[in-house]
Design a protein around this motif. Structure first.
Motif, PDB file in Angstrom:
ATOM      1  N   SER A  13      46.772  31.784  42.435  1.00 42.11           N
ATOM      2  CA  SER A  13      46.261  32.348  43.686  1.00 42.11           C
ATOM      3  C   SER A  13      47.119  33.507  44.186  1.00 42.11           C
ATOM      4  CB  SER A  13      46.140  31.267  44.755  1.00 42.11           C
ATOM      5  OG  SER A  13      47.384  30.646  44.978  1.00 42.11           O
ATOM      6  N   ASP A  14      48.414  33.474  43.922  1.00 42.40           N
ATOM      7  CA  ASP A  14      49.259  34.581  44.372  1.00 42.40           C
ATOM      8  C   ASP A  14      48.945  35.878  43.634  1.00 42.40           C
ATOM      9  OD1 ASP A  14      50.349  33.406  42.071  1.00 42.40           O
ATOM     10  OD2 ASP A  14      52.396  33.999  42.582  1.00 42.40           O
ATOM     11  N   LEU A  15      48.523  35.783  42.385  1.00 45.29           N
ATOM     12  CA  LEU A  15      48.132  36.976  41.631  1.00 45.29           C
ATOM     13  C   LEU A  15      46.883  37.586  42.235  1.00 45.29           C
ATOM     14  CD1 LEU A  15      48.296  38.877  39.107  1.00 45.29           C
ATOM     15  CD2 LEU A  15      46.783  37.252  37.996  1.00 45.29           C
ATOM     16  N   VAL A  16      45.899  36.755  42.497  1.00 50.61           N
ATOM     17  CA  VAL A  16      44.641  37.240  43.063  1.00 50.61           C
ATOM     18  C   VAL A  16      44.877  37.784  44.468  1.00 50.61           C
ATOM     19  CG1 VAL A  16      42.293  36.613  43.707  1.00 50.61           C
ATOM     20  CG2 VAL A  16      43.299  35.675  41.621  1.00 50.61           C
ATOM     21  N   ALA A  17      45.709  37.106  45.247  1.00 45.76           N
ATOM     22  CA  ALA A  17      46.010  37.564  46.607  1.00 45.76           C
ATOM     23  C   ALA A  17      46.730  38.915  46.572  1.00 45.76           C
ATOM     24  CB  ALA A  17      46.854  36.537  47.342  1.00 45.76           C
ATOM     25  N   PHE A  18      47.589  39.107  45.590  1.00 51.05           N
ATOM     26  CA  PHE A  18      48.347  40.353  45.462  1.00 51.05           C
ATOM     27  C   PHE A  18      47.428  41.534  45.181  1.00 51.05           C
ATOM     28  CE2 PHE A  18      50.674  43.335  42.658  1.00 51.05           C
ATOM     29  CZ  PHE A  18      51.611  43.781  43.568  1.00 51.05           C
ATOM     30  N   GLN A  19      46.489  41.354  44.251  1.00 54.44           N
ATOM     31  CA  GLN A  19      45.601  42.439  43.851  1.00 54.44           C
ATOM     32  C   GLN A  19      44.276  42.435  44.593  1.00 54.44           C
ATOM     33  OE1 GLN A  19      45.631  42.029  39.369  1.00 54.44           O
ATOM     34  NE2 GLN A  19      45.672  44.233  39.622  1.00 54.44           N
TER      35      GLN A  19
ATOM     36  N   ALA B   5      38.330  41.442  43.954  1.00 56.45           N
ATOM     37  CA  ALA B   5      37.492  42.472  43.323  1.00 56.45           C
ATOM     38  C   ALA B   5      38.280  43.268  42.290  1.00 56.45           C
ATOM     39  CB  ALA B   5      36.905  43.398  44.384  1.00 56.45           C
ATOM     40  N   ASP B   6      39.512  43.653  42.632  1.00 56.43           N
ATOM     41  CA  ASP B   6      40.337  44.415  41.686  1.00 56.43           C
ATOM     42  C   ASP B   6      40.695  43.570  40.467  1.00 56.43           C
ATOM     43  OD1 ASP B   6      40.275  46.656  43.291  1.00 56.43           O
ATOM     44  OD2 ASP B   6      42.243  46.296  44.189  1.00 56.43           O
ATOM     45  N   THR B   7      41.008  42.310  40.695  1.00 56.79           N
ATOM     46  CA  THR B   7      41.340  41.413  39.578  1.00 56.79           C
ATOM     47  C   THR B   7      40.138  41.248  38.659  1.00 56.79           C
ATOM     48  OG1 THR B   7      42.950  40.229  40.931  1.00 56.79           O
ATOM     49  CG2 THR B   7      42.155  39.101  38.970  1.00 56.79           C
ATOM     50  N   ARG B   8      38.965  41.043  39.247  1.00 55.41           N
ATOM     51  CA  ARG B   8      37.735  40.891  38.459  1.00 55.41           C
ATOM     52  C   ARG B   8      37.495  42.130  37.594  1.00 55.41           C
ATOM     53  NH1 ARG B   8      34.556  40.156  42.421  1.00 55.41           N
ATOM     54  NH2 ARG B   8      34.774  37.893  42.448  1.00 55.41           N
ATOM     55  N   GLN B   9      37.615  43.323  38.203  1.00 53.14           N
ATOM     56  CA  GLN B   9      37.373  44.556  37.450  1.00 53.14           C
ATOM     57  C   GLN B   9      38.412  44.759  36.360  1.00 53.14           C
ATOM     58  OE1 GLN B   9      34.676  46.553  37.505  1.00 53.14           O
ATOM     59  NE2 GLN B   9      35.641  47.484  35.722  1.00 53.14           N
ATOM     60  N   GLU B  10      39.662  44.452  36.661  1.00 53.07           N
ATOM     61  CA  GLU B  10      40.715  44.609  35.655  1.00 53.07           C
ATOM     62  C   GLU B  10      40.487  43.685  34.460  1.00 53.07           C
ATOM     63  OE1 GLU B  10      45.517  44.156  35.383  1.00 53.07           O
ATOM     64  OE2 GLU B  10      44.683  45.019  37.201  1.00 53.07           O
ATOM     65  N   LEU B  11      40.061  42.470  34.730  1.00 58.95           N
ATOM     66  CA  LEU B  11      39.768  41.529  33.645  1.00 58.95           C
ATOM     67  C   LEU B  11      38.589  42.010  32.805  1.00 58.95           C
ATOM     68  CD1 LEU B  11      40.308  38.133  35.469  1.00 58.95           C
ATOM     69  CD2 LEU B  11      41.694  39.068  33.597  1.00 58.95           C
ATOM     70  N   ARG B  12      37.535  42.488  33.460  1.00 58.38           N
ATOM     71  CA  ARG B  12      36.373  42.997  32.729  1.00 58.38           C
ATOM     72  C   ARG B  12      36.757  44.178  31.843  1.00 58.38           C
ATOM     73  NH1 ARG B  12      30.878  43.410  36.130  1.00 58.38           N
ATOM     74  NH2 ARG B  12      30.285  44.188  34.091  1.00 58.38           N
ATOM     75  N   THR B  13      37.536  45.085  32.416  1.00 55.55           N
ATOM     76  CA  THR B  13      37.954  46.279  31.678  1.00 55.55           C
ATOM     77  C   THR B  13      38.854  45.907  30.500  1.00 55.55           C
ATOM     78  OG1 THR B  13      37.803  47.629  33.682  1.00 55.55           O
ATOM     79  CG2 THR B  13      39.149  48.490  31.887  1.00 55.55           C
ATOM     80  N   SER B  14      39.816  45.048  30.742  1.00 53.73           N
ATOM     81  CA  SER B  14      40.736  44.637  29.671  1.00 53.73           C
ATOM     82  C   SER B  14      39.987  43.951  28.535  1.00 53.73           C
ATOM     83  CB  SER B  14      41.809  43.707  30.218  1.00 53.73           C
ATOM     84  OG  SER B  14      42.613  44.378  31.136  1.00 53.73           O
ATOM     85  N   TYR B  15      39.053  43.090  28.898  1.00 58.84           N
ATOM     86  CA  TYR B  15      38.283  42.381  27.875  1.00 58.84           C
ATOM     87  C   TYR B  15      37.410  43.353  27.083  1.00 58.84           C
ATOM     88  CZ  TYR B  15      35.375  38.806  25.675  1.00 58.84           C
ATOM     89  OH  TYR B  15      34.721  38.022  24.761  1.00 58.84           O
TER      90      TYR B  15
END
Length: 83
Positions: free
Chosen positions: A9-15, A18-28
């Motif tokens: 949760s701290d990772l998601v809260a930090f970013q 929405a940004d985490t979701r997009q970063e994961l989609r892009t990385s994948y």
């Protein structure tokens, strides 16, 4: 189709979610394309960006979009001139 994964949760809260979701989609998408599991167009779709934006992402991540040596490209271009 959706796939859910648990992240700290701290990772998601930090970013932000929405940004985490997009970063994961892009990385994948980059990972799939680099390993030749999907086409350039399909990878752009997975990333949720335009084809040109995905090509720019590839460049930023040093992933070749055209898998052809300089000699192969030169031969191909010379062949076009003879047609």
């Amino acid at each position: 189709m959706q796939i859910a994964i648990d992240l700290p949760s701290d990772l998601v809260a930090f970013q932000g979610a929405a940004d985490t979701r997009q970063e994961l989609r892009t990385s994948y998408a980059l990972w799939l394309f680099q390993r030749e599991r999907v086409t350039l167009a399909k990878a752009a779709e997975v990333a949720g960006v335009s084809l040109y934006e995905f090509m720019s992402l590839c460049k930023s991540n040093q992933i070749p979009v055209i898998d052809m040596s300089r000699d192969e490209l030169t031969a191909e271009l010379e062949g076009l001139g003879k047609a």
